[in-house]
Design a protein around this motif. Structure first.
Motif, PDB file in Angstrom:
ATOM      1  N   PRO A  22      -2.404   1.258   5.872  1.00  0.00           N
ATOM      2  CA  PRO A  22      -1.503   2.478   5.746  1.00  0.00           C
ATOM      3  C   PRO A  22       0.015   2.308   5.245  1.00  0.00           C
ATOM      4  N   GLN A  38       3.792   2.880   6.118  1.00  0.00           N
ATOM      5  CA  GLN A  38       4.747   4.538   6.356  1.00  0.00           C
ATOM      6  C   GLN A  38       5.515   3.716   5.804  1.00  0.00           C
ATOM      7  N   ARG A  57       0.823   5.559  -0.283  1.00  0.00           N
ATOM      8  CA  ARG A  57       1.153   5.567   0.942  1.00  0.00           C
ATOM      9  C   ARG A  57       0.255   4.447   1.768  1.00  0.00           C
ATOM     10  N   LYS A  58      -0.169   3.122   1.355  1.00  0.00           N
ATOM     11  CA  LYS A  58      -1.040   1.966   1.377  1.00  0.00           C
ATOM     12  C   LYS A  58      -0.804   1.107   0.790  1.00  0.00           C
TER      13      LYS A  58
END
Length: 443
Positions: free
Chosen positions: A178, A180, A303-304
């Protein structure tokens, strides 16, 4: 003592303006590939700004692009200009700058017709002397936000992919984590082990614009305390001044199941971050000394981030054992013999010597070459104890004349391995001085 550093760390604290800017791929193309130059772990990319060809550091730690180091030879038009004051890392004063909107940026086939930028007017903000190549600015989030950005540190290229069409690779060598996003910055979660203590989870800013490895913020409650083995050092140059702290190493650094042992680390002085009112749950940053060990894809829209070890993964972490910092300091003339032992003139390739070459009596040539000087000396280091001084002009290292080498190659000569004898020939007060010392392992 004012010192030139290699680490670039800039942070803007400005209102966010919603001006609808967006980078886009050429019609019908799912991706665009752009070559870059890797200098001291930093990615240098060519970008056209309103038709002018400039060089930028790809810095994921910055939001809006920043221009600086514009000389009399740089001609660039910028649009819709207003004056602003900006604040960055460092303990100096706020910087005067210009805000400009409606600019055309082009990197390869990727374009943005409406890019906002800032121009810092302070001429002291100049990273070109320390890097040895021209650098006119930094660019980050605005370029990352619209694409899946593939970075190959081994192939020296970036690929901008359409995030809706790009498929992240899967397999036993790939890991996807992930990512952020918060206030135009990307964060990943990792873990560190200090002095054989328990593993400490950390949240780190992803900072491709830092040539360092890992920065950690002191937090006694969390267990992030400076290890006993450390030394104080200049860490880098921020928008608002020099950044100091302590260098050390961590027993282990992890992202997922990727682990690096005895990783280089630093604890910056927290006063450096005084302009940032709330660090939240951030525990530091991960820079390009770590990131270069992976080929990766940053996918901000989804988002990765996907990572894979590359051939640099097992490289040792290098420290400045000599204690010497270097920088370019303009140009100088040298006279070189170009005749062989029989007196026959051998015409050499002059590409390394600039554009000025004058043959003298068919046996010598006068060349204009870069001048490399000592920009800083770490107190108590081998070079300091041997008597090397800030401002010394480097002529040769272990008999090798340095004008034929890039600044990073010279730095490597000065820090090759523990126990190596180093002889540095310098010019000081119009006299040649030979300084000798032995490199000593720091940790």
């Amino acid at each position: 003592m004012k010192r030139a550093g290699f680490v670039l760390i800039l942070m803007l604290f400005l209102p966010l303006f919603l001006i609808g800017q967006r980078y886009y791929l050429p019609a019908g193309k799912p991706s665009v590939k752009v070559k870059f130059e890797l200098v001291n772990n930093l990615i240098i990319v060519p970008i056209e700004v309103n038709g002018a060809e400039l060089s930028f550091i790809l810095d994921s730690g910055v939001g809006t692009p920043i221009l600086f180091n514009l000389s009399d030879q740089d001609s660039i038009q910028i649009n819709q200009v207003s004056e602003v004051t900006i604040k960055g890392l460092g303990q100096g004063e706020d910087a005067k700058a210009l805000r400009s909107r409606g600019n055309h940026f082009k990197i390869g086939g990727v374009q943005n017709q409406n890019q906002q930028l800032y121009v810092v007017m302070d001429k002291s903000l100049n990273f070109s002397p320390s890097l040895g190549v021209p650098v006119h600015g930094i660019i980050g989030y605005d370029l990352f936000q619209n694409f899946a950005v593939e970075i190959s540190y081994t192939g020296n290229f970036i690929k901008f992919h359409d995030p809706d069409k790009y498929k992240h690779k899967k397999g036993k060598k790939f890991r996807t984590f992930p990512l952020q996003l918060d206030h135009k910055k990307a964060y990943v979660k990792g873990a560190v082990v200090l002095e054989d203590k328990e593993e400490i989870p950390v949240k780190l800013l992803v900072d491709t614009g830092s040539s360092d490895a890992v920065w950690l913020f002191t937090d006694a409650e969390k267990g992030l305390e400076l290890p006993e083995k450390n030394y104080r050092d200049f860490l880098g140059q921020g928008l608002s001044g020099a950044i100091y702290g302590h260098r050390t190493k961590v027993n282990s650094f992890k992202i997922g199941d990727f682990e690096l042992r005895d990783a280089k680390a630093a604890f910056p002085d927290m006063e450096t971050f005084s302009a940032l009112k709330n660090l939240g749950d951030r525990n530091g940053s991960v820079g390009s000394e770590i990131l270069k060990r992976f080929n990766m894809v940053f996918d901000y829209p989804n988002r990765k981030v996907t990572m894979r070890k590359n051939s640099k993964f097992g490289d040792a972490f290098h420290y400045n054992m000599s204690g010497i910092d270097l920088k370019h300091n303009g140009m100088r003339y040298i006279v070189e013999r170009i005749a062989d032992t029989n007196g026959i003139v051998v015409q050499e390739d002059g590409a390394n010597f600039g554009n000025v070459q004058i043959l003298l009596e068919n046996k010598s040539k006068l060349s204009l070459v870069p001048e490399i000087i000592v920009s800083g000396i770490r107190a108590g280091s081998p070079s300091d104890l041997a008597g090397l001084q800030e401002g010394d002009l480097i002529l040769a290292v272990n008999g090798k004349r340095v004008h034929q080498y890039k600044i990073q190659e010279i730095f490597k000569m000065l820090n090759e391995k523990d126990g190596k004898h180093i002889k540095v020939l310098v010019e000081r007060a119009n006299q040649d001085v030979l300084v000798s010392f032995v490199l000593k392992k720091i940790f």
